[in-house]
Enzyme design. Structure first.
Site, PDB file in Angstrom:
ATOM      1  NE  ARG A 225      -4.144  -1.699   0.075  1.00  0.00           N
ATOM      2  CZ  ARG A 225      -4.187  -2.731  -0.743  1.00  0.00           C
ATOM      3  NH1 ARG A 225      -3.170  -2.962  -1.563  1.00  0.00           N
ATOM      4  NH2 ARG A 225      -5.234  -3.542  -0.767  1.00  0.00           N
ATOM      5  CG  HIS A 273      -2.089  -0.840  -7.991  1.00  0.00           C
ATOM      6  ND1 HIS A 273      -2.734  -0.076  -7.056  1.00  0.00           N
ATOM      7  CD2 HIS A 273      -2.179  -2.127  -7.551  1.00  0.00           C
ATOM      8  CE1 HIS A 273      -3.209  -0.865  -6.094  1.00  0.00           C
ATOM      9  NE2 HIS A 273      -2.880  -2.122  -6.381  1.00  0.00           N
TER      10      HIS A 273
END
Length: 310
Positions: A225, A273
């Site tokens: 994250r 990502h």
């Protein structure tokens, strides 16, 4: 009574999930009606993406569980209207993808591959890299993804230390926990892999103080994250050379704005990502199994601990 499953996610998700989800439910022997719209009081299960328009769960009085499509639950776990069980996604395809991405980038940094791939300038760089057993790797986060990545790195010969908030015992790993364990884990991290969930306790876990605990020249790989790292503190550590390189797949804002300093920093690799994603075929099997369990009165798999946040 008909069992209704509401698929609460963006239309493009439905297009990719409709066929594999219906097939997985049929293979699991579960006779249900899967829809994208239904009266809330007639819904038995909600297959859910946190960016769905469904944000108030109060009207879903008949629902037995919310089955998250994503591994991360930080955008739903604190929803005060959610009173029923919440299951996170633990998917073989997602896990395998993460293992491959993490292993590839750890090996890239361990072998110094950038020096040769990017150094096609006529200079003969003959320095051989160390062997795996001479490079210490620390994995922060020992959930399903962290354990899988750590165990793969152990198989390759790396000495791996794993850290989690609560004590764990995993074969082949040096397992540490708590604040003291975190400091010890960081001090031995030649390569640091971040696979923690995002909670109040883990946000900015890597700040100026904790980054300073890393060995000089450490490398960071973050597919977990973005907010686990204080961006400004990381840039400072990179500028000073204390951190030799950071490969980052997740960010506080996504897509990462073009003007963000990570893009131009010579010691940062940005990937968009892509470390891993939920695979519809395998994720549908996990969802179907949980619905089967719910209808059979069996415990759900991968339930989220609301107090822990994951």
């Amino acid at each position: 009574m008909t069992v209704n499953v509401l698929f609460a996610a963006r239309p493009d998700h439905w297009r990719t999930y409709e066929t594999p989800l219906k097939r997985a439910l049929a293979e699991a022997g579960v006779d249900v009606n899967v829809v994208t719209e239904a009266p809330p009081d007639q819904v038995d299960y909600i297959v859910y993406a946190p960016n769905s328009e469904v944000q108030d769960f109060t009207p879903y009085t008949r629902a037995k569980a919310v089955l998250n499509l994503w591994a991360g639950v930080e955008n739903i776990v604190g929803n005060p209207t959610l009173k029923i069980p919440l299951a996170r996604m633990v998917d073989h395809g997602l896990t395998q993808g993460m293992v491959e991405w993490v292993t590839g980038h750890v090996l890239r940094h361990h072998l110094g591959m950038d020096r040769h791939i990017l150094g096609q300038d006529g200079e003969w760089r003959a320095e051989a890299p160390p062997l795996a057993h001479q490079r210490r790797v620390t994995v922060l986060g020992l959930g399903a993804l962290g354990q899988a990545c750590a165990q793969m790195l152990v198989q390759l010969g790396f000495p791996v230390t794993g850290w989690s908030r609560r004590p764990k015992d995993i074969a082949g790993l040096t397992c540490l926990a708590g604040d003291d364990g975190l400091e010890a884990a960081l001090r031995t991290a030649d390569i640091l892999v971040l696979l923690l969930p995002l909670t109040d306790e883990t946000e900015n876990l890597l700040d100026a103080r904790t980054l300073a605990l890393l060995p000089e020249g450490a490398m960071i790989v973050n597919p977990g994250r973005g907010p686990l790292i204080d961006d400004d503190a990381l840039i400072d550590a990179l500028d000073r050379g204390h951190v030799a390189h950071a490969t980052l797949d997740v960010f506080r804002q996504e897509p990462l704005p073009p003007e963000h300093p990570f893009w131009a920093h010579p010691r940062v690799t940005v990937t968009p990502h892509i470390a891993s994603e939920t695979r519809p075929d395998t994720a549908a099997q996990v969802i179907a199994e949980n619905i089967r369990r719910g209808e059979a009165g069996e415990p759900f798999l991968h339930l989220v601990d609301r107090e822990s946040g994951y």
